[in-house]
Design a protein around this motif. Structure first.
Motif, PDB file in Angstrom:
ATOM      1  N   ASP A  31      65.002 -70.321 -19.285  1.00 43.25           N
ATOM      2  CA  ASP A  31      66.141 -71.225 -19.183  1.00 43.25           C
ATOM      3  C   ASP A  31      65.960 -72.152 -17.981  1.00 43.25           C
ATOM      4  OD1 ASP A  31      68.608 -72.420 -19.258  1.00 43.25           O
ATOM      5  OD2 ASP A  31      69.677 -70.691 -18.474  1.00 43.25           O
ATOM      6  N   ARG A  33      67.993 -74.309 -16.858  1.00 45.34           N
ATOM      7  CA  ARG A  33      69.250 -74.448 -16.120  1.00 45.34           C
ATOM      8  C   ARG A  33      69.264 -73.569 -14.872  1.00 45.34           C
ATOM      9  NH1 ARG A  33      72.120 -72.320 -19.695  1.00 45.34           N
ATOM     10  NH2 ARG A  33      71.842 -73.913 -21.258  1.00 45.34           N
ATOM     11  N   ASN A  34      68.605 -72.422 -14.950  1.00 46.11           N
ATOM     12  CA  ASN A  34      68.600 -71.470 -13.842  1.00 46.11           C
ATOM     13  C   ASN A  34      67.253 -71.422 -13.100  1.00 46.11           C
ATOM     14  OD1 ASN A  34      71.243 -70.580 -14.397  1.00 46.11           O
ATOM     15  ND2 ASN A  34      70.458 -69.353 -16.080  1.00 46.11           N
ATOM     16  N   ASP A  35      66.351 -72.329 -13.417  1.00 45.32           N
ATOM     17  CA  ASP A  35      65.043 -72.350 -12.774  1.00 45.32           C
ATOM     18  C   ASP A  35      65.029 -73.448 -11.699  1.00 45.32           C
ATOM     19  OD1 ASP A  35      62.419 -71.697 -12.190  1.00 45.32           O
ATOM     20  OD2 ASP A  35      61.616 -73.009 -13.742  1.00 45.32           O
ATOM     21  N   VAL A  36      65.195 -73.037 -10.467  1.00 46.09           N
ATOM     22  CA  VAL A  36      65.323 -73.977  -9.355  1.00 46.09           C
ATOM     23  C   VAL A  36      64.059 -74.812  -9.180  1.00 46.09           C
ATOM     24  CG1 VAL A  36      65.715 -74.143  -6.865  1.00 46.09           C
ATOM     25  CG2 VAL A  36      66.945 -72.441  -8.199  1.00 46.09           C
ATOM     26  N   GLU A  58      65.954 -71.043 -24.798  1.00 43.77           N
ATOM     27  CA  GLU A  58      67.320 -70.550 -24.595  1.00 43.77           C
ATOM     28  C   GLU A  58      67.576 -69.459 -25.621  1.00 43.77           C
ATOM     29  OE1 GLU A  58      70.619 -69.697 -23.199  1.00 43.77           O
ATOM     30  OE2 GLU A  58      69.974 -71.592 -22.327  1.00 43.77           O
TER      31      GLU A  58
END
Length: 147
Positions: A31, A33-36, A58
């Motif tokens: 994901d 969205r959560n991978d900085v 996802e």
């Protein structure tokens, strides 16, 4: 005899210098969205004038297929069994093969100018898409696992 109107060359030159941004398609097998790290890389590329998109995996069907985060276009390849398929080797193989084929198809459809694999697992799909479209490939290794 009619004469042709004069053409303003300055306007033509201005249009010629306006370029469309280079399209970079990043691929990650988790994901985004959560991978900085991926978001940081994408944001940096945006600041340098690139058009950035990410194709990620996802597992939650309730999430939208497309979204935009910090100006980065994200397309989610929804694979609900991505985490649960690891209990069985055969099921994981089938899920991985399906994910690989869909990833290559989505990467080719992205019509990117540069393909960017953000991890070793994403490299084969990006490599095939880049080779089929004769485009450059970037591999960003966050960590090198050397035995």
């Amino acid at each position: 005899m009619k004469s042709l109107p004069l053409v303003d060359h300055a306007v033509g030159e201005e249009k010629a210098t306006a370029k469309t941004p280079i399209k970079v398609c990043m691929h990650i097998l988790r994901d985004a969205r959560n991978d900085v790290r991926s978001l940081r890389s994408g944001t940096t590329l945006l600041q340098e004038g690139y058009d950035v998109s990410i194709i990620d995996i996802e597992h939650d069907r309730s999430q939208p297929i497309k979204e935009e985060i910090r100006g980065i276009h994200i397309r989610h390849l929804v694979i609900p069994t991505w985490h649960s398929s690891r209990r069985s080797q055969f099921k994981f193989f089938i899920t991985s093969l399906r994910t690989f084929i869909l990833s290559v198809i989505w990467l080719i459809q992205s019509r990117a100018d540069i393909y960017h694999a953000t991890e070793l697992n994403a490299l084969p799909a990006c490599c095939i898409a880049a080779a089929l479209r004769w485009k450059p490939l970037v591999y960003e290794a966050y960590e090198l696992h050397i035995p």
